[in-house]
Design a protein around this motif. Structure first.
Motif, short mmCIF file in Angstrom:
data_model
loop_
_atom_site.label_atom_id
_atom_site.label_comp_id
_atom_site.label_asym_id
_atom_site.label_seq_id
_atom_site.Cartn_x
_atom_site.Cartn_y
_atom_site.Cartn_z
N LEU A 36 0.89 -1.14 -0.60
CA LEU A 36 0.05 0.16 -0.01
C LEU A 36 1.04 1.21 -0.24
O LEU A 36 1.83 1.70 0.32
N ASP A 37 1.26 2.20 -1.00
CA ASP A 37 1.49 3.16 -1.16
C ASP A 37 0.20 4.63 -1.11
O ASP A 37 -0.50 4.98 -1.01
N LEU A 38 0.85 5.35 0.71
CA LEU A 38 0.66 6.39 1.09
C LEU A 38 0.96 7.88 0.95
O LEU A 38 0.70 8.48 1.35
N LYS A 40 -0.77 11.10 0.33
CA LYS A 40 -1.91 11.37 0.70
C LYS A 40 -2.22 12.54 1.97
O LYS A 40 -1.06 12.33 2.33
N ARG A 41 -3.23 12.73 2.45
CA ARG A 41 -3.50 13.52 3.25
C ARG A 41 -3.43 12.90 4.36
O ARG A 41 -4.05 11.21 4.26
N MET A 75 -5.57 7.70 6.32
CA MET A 75 -5.66 6.27 8.09
C MET A 75 -6.93 5.65 7.11
O MET A 75 -7.08 4.31 7.50
N GLY A 76 -8.09 5.99 6.23
CA GLY A 76 -8.94 5.13 6.14
C GLY A 76 -8.55 4.74 5.43
O GLY A 76 -9.25 3.11 5.15
N GLU A 77 -7.87 4.69 4.08
CA GLU A 77 -6.95 4.05 3.36
C GLU A 77 -6.73 2.08 4.06
O GLU A 77 -6.73 1.79 3.51
N ALA A 81 3.49 12.87 9.97
CA ALA A 81 3.06 12.73 10.57
C ALA A 81 2.31 10.93 10.05
O ALA A 81 1.26 10.39 10.68
N ILE A 82 2.00 10.38 8.64
CA ILE A 82 1.90 9.65 7.95
C ILE A 82 2.38 8.66 8.80
O ILE A 82 1.76 7.79 9.71
#
Length: 797
Positions: A725-727, A730-731, A736-738, A764-765
Motif C-alpha cells: 500500500l502506497d500512502l 495523501k492527506r 488512515m481510512g485507506e 505524521a503519516i
C-alpha cells in the motif's frame, strides 16, 4: 441460346439500355459477350452478384468506379520489354489507384454492415494492392499522361533551367518590341519559327539585327529574324529541351520495367474491376426499371407477378401476371388485334432471357423464373419474296425447325398459330402442333383468333385459356391479361356501337352459330364474375393494410410505454443508490470511530463490523438486468456447478471466499478470511476466471483447482490481493481510512504480511501507521524497511 430468339425478342435492345451505366471498357466488353445461360448454378451466382451490388447501391450509392481503359494490350507490351507512353501509364495508374480504393471500400463495408457479401467477395478479395508501384506511377505521371516534375530530381532541375532560359529570352526579345528597335518591326510581337524565338522585321531593316532569318512573309516584306544576341540563348534552350525529352523517355522506360513483374496482377485487377463495374451497372439498371430479384425454380415454374415489358415506358406499361409450369404447361391466348397478345408473349420470353443473364426483372417481389436450355419463338410476319414464301409458308418453315429442336427443357412461343390459311384447316393444324409440343414436355404459349382453340384449351389437360381484355364501352383494349378466361368475339357489338344498321346486326346474329353465341355469353359471365372477385380482393387488401397499420401503431405505443417504464425504474434505482452511497459514507465514519476505539483499547468484535458492512451493501439496488429470467436461469445453472475449492463472492458482504464443503439442500460451507459460515446457493456467486485465460485453459484450471485442497486454494486467492500500500502524497485522514480498508482486505484474504509505504516527509503519516499497527489485534509484529525508513513491514497473526 439460339441467336434468332435474341433478335426476335430484342435482347440486344435490353443490353443497349444497360450500357450507359458502365464506366470501364472491360465492363463494356463483358456486356457485349453476355448471353443467357442454361447452367442453373451459374445463373444463380449471377443473380446473387446482382443482389450484392444492389445492396451496395442501396447502402452506399453504389460502387464509385471511374472511367477505366482496357489495359490488356499495355500489359502485353510490358511483358515484351516495351516502354509505355505517358497516356498508357496514366491509364494503368488509374487502374492501380482504383484497385486500392475498391478493396478498401469493400473491407470497410463488410465490417460496418456485418454482411460478408458472399457473391462479390471472391472478386474483391482477388484485388492485389501495390502501394509503392501505384504511388510511383501516379506521382510521376499526371492524369493526361504528362511526366511530372516530381518524376526525378534531374528532370525537375532541367525544367527549371528551361523556364529560366525562356524567361531570359522573352525579356531580351521584349527589349526589341518596346525599345527604339520597335520602329523597324512589322509588328511589335515575339513569335516562334522552327521552335526558336524570332521577331518580325521589315525586310529593308534586316541588317540592323544580324542573326538568322528563319522565315519570311508571303509578300517578302517581313522577315522573321532571330537576333544575333539571342542565338546562343536559343541554342541553350534547344539543348535543355532535348535533355528533357531524353529524361522523360528514361522515366517512361523505368516505370514500364517496374510494371513487368506485376503485369499479371495488374491485368487481373483490371478484369475484376471491369466485372464489378458490370454487376454495378446491372444493379443501377434494376433501379431504373424498378426491378426485383426473381426466385429460381429448378422445376421450371414461371410466375411473373405484375410483369412489365422492359422496353416500354415503365410509368405507362400495363403490368400483368403471367404464370406457367406449375399447374399447366400450355396457354392459349385469344383476343382482338392490337390487344396486347404479342407483347405478352415477348414479355414472357424476354424476362426469362434477362433472368438467365443475371438481371433483375421489372416485376413485383416473389416472382419466380425457370431455367430453359432453349427458348423458341414464331412471332411476326416473316414472308420472304426471295424464297417465294407466303406468310403461312414462312411460319411453317420456322415451326418445322422448332419442332426438330425442342425438348422438355424448352419454352416455345407461337404468335397467331395456324394463321394465313383456311380457318378450319388452320385451327386443326394449330391444335396438332400444340399436341406435338406437349408430347415433348416443352412449355408453350400460343396466341390465336380461332374459336376452336378455346375449346381445345378447355378440354386438354395441362392447358389453360387466357385472353386480353377489351373495353366494349370505350371500344379500346385495356391490355390486361386474363388468365383462365378465353377471349370473346366482339365484332357484332363493336359494329353496333360504330353505327351499323340494327337490321344488319340482327341478321348477322341470326346467321351466327348458336354454340359460338353461347360461348360468348359464357365468357362474358366469366369476365363479370372475375371482376367482382377482383373488387372484393382489393377491399380485403385495403382492410389488411388498415389492420396492419393499427397493429404497428399499437406496437409502437407498447414499446414506448415499456421504454418509459424501464426508464422510470432505472431513475428510481439510481436515486436509491445515491441515498445508499450517502449512507455508506456516514457508516464508514462510524466504523472509523469504532476502529479508533479499538486502537484505544476498547474491544470490538471483527464479525460485528463485517455484519454492519454487509447490511449496508444489501441496501444497494441491483441492475434491472438481474431480474431478467434468462440471467436467473444462467445464475441457477452457475450455482449447480459450484464445487469444493471454488472461489465465490459472498453477496451480503461483497467479499470473496472459498468453498470448503458442499452440504445438503443446496448449501455450502464457505471460509471468508478468518470466518467460516454456511450459505445457500442464492447467497453466493461463482467467480469467473480472468478474462485473459482461454476457455480451454479456464476449464483445465477449474478442474485442477477442484482436485486441490482448501489450503492451496486460499494461497491462490492471496495472489489476487495486493501486498503493498502506497500512502505517499495523501492527506492524513484519507491515508488512515485507506490503511484501515487495506488491512481488512489483507486479513480477509489470509495474507501473511504486507508492506506500507508512507515516506519520511513530516512524519505524521508514518507515526499514524505505527500507532494503527500497534493497536490492531491482528498484527503480530511490524518494523521499518528500506535504508531511509520510508516503509513499514507488518506480519499478521
Amino acid at each position: 441460346m439460339n441467336k434468332k430468339i435474341l433478335d426476335t425478342l430484342e435482347y440486344g435492345a435490353v443490353k443497349a439500355q444497360l450500357k450507359p451505366y458502365l464506366a470501364t471498357e472491360v465492363g463494356a466488353k463483358e456486356l457485349d459477350k453476355l448471353m443467357p445461360t442454361a447452367d442453373a448454378s451459374l445463373m444463380k451466382r449471377w443473380l446473387a452478384e446482382t443482389a450484392d451490388a444492389a445492396k451496395v447501391l442501396r447502402w452506399e450509392g453504389g460502387l464509385t468506379i471511374p472511367k477505366l481503359a482496357d489495359v490488356s494490350e499495355h500489359m502485353k507490351r510490358v511483358n515484351i520489354d516495351a516502354a509505355l507512353s505517358g497516356t498508357e501509364l496514366a491509364q494503368v495508374g488509374r487502374v492501380l489507384f482504383t484497385t486500392g480504393q475498391i478493396r478498401l471500400f469493400f473491407e470497410n463495408l463488410v465490417t460496418d454492415r456485418e454482411d460478408p457479401m458472399l457473391a462479390l467477395r471472391p472478386y474483391y478479395e482477388q484485388l492485389v494492392t501495390m502501394p509503392d508501384v501505384t504511388k510511383k506511377i501516379n506521382v510521376s505521371i499526371d492524369g493526361d499522361g504528362r511526366v511530372t516534375d516530381e518524376a526525378s530530381p534531374e528532370l525537375h532541375r532541367t525544367r527549371q533551367s528551361i523556364s529560366s532560359t525562356e524567361n531570359a529570352i522573352r525579356q531580351k526579345m521584349q527589349d526589341y518590341t518596346r525599345g527604339k528597335s520597335a520602329q523597324y518591326l512589322s509588328d511589335a510581337i515575339v513569335t516562334m519559327r522552327n521552335d526558336r524565338y524570332v521577331i518580325p522585321v521589315k525586310a529593308e531593316y534586316r541588317s540592323k539585327f544580324g542573326g538568322v532569318v528563319h522565315d519570311q512573309s508571303q509578300t517578302g516584306q517581313t522577315l522573321y529574324v532571330e537576333p544575333a544576341d539571342v542565338v546562343d540563348m536559343n541554342n541553350r534552350l534547344r539543348e535543355l529541351i532535348i535533355r528533357e525529352r531524353h529524361q522523360e523517355a528514361q522515366i517512361l522506360e523505368d516505370l514500364s520495367a517496374m510494371l513487368k513483374p506485376v503485369a499479371s496482377d495488374v491485368q487481373n485487377n483490371a478484369d475484376v474491376l471491369g466485372h464489378l463495374d458490370f454487376v454495378n451497372a446491372k444493379a443501377r439498371y434494376a433501379v431504373a426499371l424498378r426491378a426485383t430479384e426473381p426466385e429460381v425454380s429448378d422445376n421450371k415454374h414461371v410466375r411473373l407477378l405484375q410483369a412489365r415489358h422492359p422496353l416500354l415506358d415503365q410509368t405507362k406499361a400495363v403490368a400483368n401476371d403471367i404464370i406457367i409450369g406449375e399447374d399447366y404447361q400450355a396457354i392459349i391466348i385469344t383476343g382482338p388485334n392490337t390487344g396486347g397478345k404479342t407483347i405478352t408473349l415477348k414479355t414472357l420470353g424476354l424476362l426469362q432471357l434477362m433472368a438467365q443473364s443475371g438481371m433483375f426483372l421489372p416485376t413485383n417481389e416473389h416472382t419466380t423464373v425457370g431455367i430453359f436450355k432453349e427458348i423458341f419463338a414464331d412471332i411476326g410476319d416473316e414472308q420472304s419474296i426471295e424464297q417465294s414464301l407466303s406468310t403461312f409458308s414462312s411460319h411453317m418453315v420456322n415451326i418445322v425447325d422448332i419442332l426438330d429442336d425442342i425438348d422438355q427443357d424448352s419454352l416455345v412461343l407461337f404468335d397467331e398459330l395456324g394463321a394465313g390459311t383456311d380457318p378450319q384447316e388452320g385451327a386443326a393444324l394449330a391444335m396438332a402442333i400444340l399436341d406435338a409440343v406437349g408430347e415433348t414436355g416443352a412449355f408453350s404459349v400460343a396466341t390465336t383468333h380461332y374459336p376452336e382453340l378455346k375449346v381445345y384449351g378447355f378440354n386438354r389437360t395441362d392447358t389453360i385459356n387466357a385472353s386480353m381484355e377489351f373495353d366494349i364501352d370505350t371500344l379500346k383494349p385495356t391490355y390486361r391479361f386474363l388468365l383462365g378466361i378465353p377471349g370473346r368475339s366482339n365484332a357484332l357489338e363493336i359494329s353496333k356501337r360504330l353505327g351499323l344498321r340494327t337490321d344488319i346486326v340482327d341478321n348477322a346474329e341470326g346467321m351466327a352459330n348458336e354454340d359460338s353465341q353461347e360461348l360468348n355469353d359464357m365468357i362474358a359471365d366469366l369476365v363479370e364474375r372475375r371482376n367482382a372477385v377482383l373488387d372484393q380482393q382489393v377491399q380485403l387488401s385495403n382492410q389488411i393494410l388498415e389492420n396492419r397499420k393499427l397493429k404497428n401503431e399499437y406496437d409502437q405505443k407498447l414499446d414506448k410505454l415499456e421504454t418509459e417504464q424501464a426508464r422510470t425504474i432505472e431513475q428510481a434505482k439510481n436515486e436509491a443508490n445515491h441515498i445508499v452511497a450517502d449512507s455508506k459514507k456516514k457508516a464508514d465514519r462510524i466504523i472509523a470511530d469504532l476502529r479508533k476505539m479499538q486502537r484505544d483499547g476498547v474491544q470490538v468484535k471483527e464479525n460485528k463490523l463485517m455484519d454492519a458492512k454487509g447490511e449496508l451493501n444489501a441496501m444497494e439496488q441491483k441492475p434491472s438486468a438481474a431480474n431478467n429470467r434468462i440471467l436467473k436461469k444462467a445464475k441457477q445453472a452457475k450455482h449447480e456447478t459450484i464445487e469444493p475449492g471454488d472461489t465465490v463472492l459472498v453477496n451480503e458482504y461483497g467479499q470473496q471466499g472459498n468453498v470448503l464443503r458442499k452440504l445438503k439442500n443446496n448449501q455450502y460451507e464457505v471460509q471468508m478470511g478468518i470466518l467460516k459460515m454456511v450459505l445457500s446457493a442464492d447467497e453466493v456467486t461463482l467467480q469467473d476466471a480472468p478474462a485473459n485465460v482461454t476457455n480451454t485453459q479456464n476449464k483445465q484450471k477449474v478442474t485442477k483447482k477442484r482436485k486441490e485442497n482448501v489450503s492451496t486454494n486460499q494461497a491462490q486467492n492471496r495472489m489476487h490481493a495486493s501486498a503493498k500500500l502506497d500512502l505517499r502524497g495523501k492527506r492524513y485522514d484519507a491515508a488512515m481510512g485507506e490503511l484501515d480498508r487495506f488491512i481488512d482486505q489483507a486479513m480477509l484474504n489470509n495474507l501473511p504480511s504486507v508492506e506500507i509505504i508512507h515516506g519520511k516527509g513530516t512524519g505524521a503519516i508514518r507515526k499514524g501507521v505505527q500507532e494503527y499497527l500497534r493497536s490492531h489485534r491482528g498484527v503480530k509484529s511490524f518494523n521499518y524497511t528500506g535504508p531511509d525508513q520510508g516503509a513499514t513491514y507488518a506480519e499478521f497473526n
